[in-house]
Design a protein around this motif. Structure first.
Motif, PDB file in Angstrom:
ATOM      1  N   GLU A  33       7.080  -0.755 -26.468  1.00  0.00           N
ATOM      2  CA  GLU A  33       6.998  -2.216 -26.472  1.00  0.00           C
ATOM      3  C   GLU A  33       7.783  -2.836 -25.319  1.00  0.00           C
ATOM      4  O   GLU A  33       7.302  -3.737 -24.638  1.00  0.00           O
ATOM      5  CB  GLU A  33       7.498  -2.747 -27.814  1.00  0.00           C
TER       6      GLU A  33
ATOM      7  N   LEU B 187       6.038  -1.988 -21.882  1.00  0.00           N
ATOM      8  CA  LEU B 187       4.805  -2.755 -21.728  1.00  0.00           C
ATOM      9  C   LEU B 187       5.124  -4.219 -21.421  1.00  0.00           C
ATOM     10  O   LEU B 187       4.525  -4.812 -20.517  1.00  0.00           O
ATOM     11  CB  LEU B 187       3.963  -2.637 -22.996  1.00  0.00           C
TER      12      LEU B 187
ATOM     13  N   SER C 137      -5.427  -3.679 -18.489  1.00  0.00           N
ATOM     14  CA  SER C 137      -5.473  -3.889 -19.933  1.00  0.00           C
ATOM     15  C   SER C 137      -6.800  -3.339 -20.441  1.00  0.00           C
ATOM     16  O   SER C 137      -7.860  -3.713 -19.937  1.00  0.00           O
ATOM     17  CB  SER C 137      -5.365  -5.386 -20.251  1.00  0.00           C
TER      18      SER C 137
ATOM     19  N   ASP D 172      -0.693   2.167 -19.063  1.00  0.00           N
ATOM     20  CA  ASP D 172       0.322   2.688 -19.975  1.00  0.00           C
ATOM     21  C   ASP D 172       0.391   4.209 -20.060  1.00  0.00           C
ATOM     22  O   ASP D 172       1.461   4.777 -19.971  1.00  0.00           O
ATOM     23  CB  ASP D 172       0.164   2.084 -21.368  1.00  0.00           C
TER      24      ASP D 172
ATOM     25  N   HIS E 139      -0.866  -9.581 -33.387  1.00  0.00           N
ATOM     26  CA  HIS E 139      -0.025  -8.497 -32.865  1.00  0.00           C
ATOM     27  C   HIS E 139      -0.822  -7.462 -32.060  1.00  0.00           C
ATOM     28  O   HIS E 139      -0.242  -6.512 -31.556  1.00  0.00           O
ATOM     29  CB  HIS E 139       0.717  -7.811 -34.008  1.00  0.00           C
ATOM     30  N   ASP E 140      -2.126  -7.649 -31.916  1.00  0.00           N
ATOM     31  CA  ASP E 140      -2.946  -6.708 -31.142  1.00  0.00           C
ATOM     32  C   ASP E 140      -2.499  -6.722 -29.683  1.00  0.00           C
ATOM     33  O   ASP E 140      -2.405  -7.781 -29.059  1.00  0.00           O
ATOM     34  CB  ASP E 140      -4.424  -7.111 -31.245  1.00  0.00           C
ATOM     35  N   TRP E 141      -2.214  -5.541 -29.132  1.00  0.00           N
ATOM     36  CA  TRP E 141      -1.684  -5.469 -27.767  1.00  0.00           C
ATOM     37  C   TRP E 141      -2.659  -5.993 -26.730  1.00  0.00           C
ATOM     38  O   TRP E 141      -2.260  -6.684 -25.789  1.00  0.00           O
ATOM     39  CB  TRP E 141      -1.245  -4.041 -27.423  1.00  0.00           C
TER      40      TRP E 141
ATOM     41  N   ARG F 154      -2.468  -9.687 -26.832  1.00  0.00           N
ATOM     42  CA  ARG F 154      -1.179 -10.147 -26.312  1.00  0.00           C
ATOM     43  C   ARG F 154      -1.109 -10.036 -24.789  1.00  0.00           C
ATOM     44  O   ARG F 154      -0.582 -10.920 -24.113  1.00  0.00           O
ATOM     45  CB  ARG F 154      -0.043  -9.363 -26.954  1.00  0.00           C
ATOM     46  N   GLU F 155      -1.622  -8.928 -24.254  1.00  0.00           N
ATOM     47  CA  GLU F 155      -1.603  -8.727 -22.799  1.00  0.00           C
ATOM     48  C   GLU F 155      -2.397  -9.817 -22.081  1.00  0.00           C
ATOM     49  O   GLU F 155      -1.910 -10.430 -21.120  1.00  0.00           O
ATOM     50  CB  GLU F 155      -2.190  -7.361 -22.457  1.00  0.00           C
TER      51      GLU F 155
END
Length: 143
Positions: free
Chosen positions: A48, A51, A7, A36, A85-87, A90-91
């Protein structure tokens, strides 16, 4: 799925992430490391979904923290980590919630953020054992 999920924030640690990805692939094999843009999500695939599947299938997450990780802002000027909603958020939050090993990896002289500087769902990150990688020490780390 991959055992180790990397990440990272592209604007903060892309070069280090790529270097770490290459090093980990040499030691664990390509199928055991997910990043990614390095083949983890093929062109034309649903970003999405791929991931999310990689996150669900990983056994550990490396949270790369570079010098601007904590304060990086989006186009609207708001800090990215404060956006649900920031990846990156979230990760990390999802992996902490799954109770898998989450290793903060400090890069480029970055310091571990204080709990008070993080959203509530990321605060447990401060209790995880960290790793510090410096460019000058990189080869020695992998011997």
């Amino acid at each position: 799925m991959s055992g180790i999920f990397i990440s990272y924030r592209r604007q903060d640690s892309l070069v280090w992430a790529g270097r770490l990805f290459d090093t980990l692939r040499l030691h664990f094999g390509g199928r055991m490391v997910f990043m990614d843009i390095n083949g983890g999500i093929p062109r034309g695939a649903n970003f999405e979904r791929r991931l999310a599947a990689a996150l669900e299938g990983c056994d550990a997450l490396l949270a790369l923290i570079g010098p601007q990780w904590l304060h990086h802002a989006g186009p609207d000027g708001a800090r990215r980590l404060d956006q649900a909603h920031d990846w990156v958020r979230r990760e990390i939050a999802g992996s902490l919630q799954r109770n898998i090993p989450v290793v903060p990896v400090l890069l480029g002289g970055a310091q571990m953020p204080a709990e008070a500087d993080l959203p509530a769902d990321l605060q447990p990150l401060c209790k995880q054992q960290k790793a510090v990688l410096a460019d000058t020490d990189w080869p020695a780390v992998w011997r």
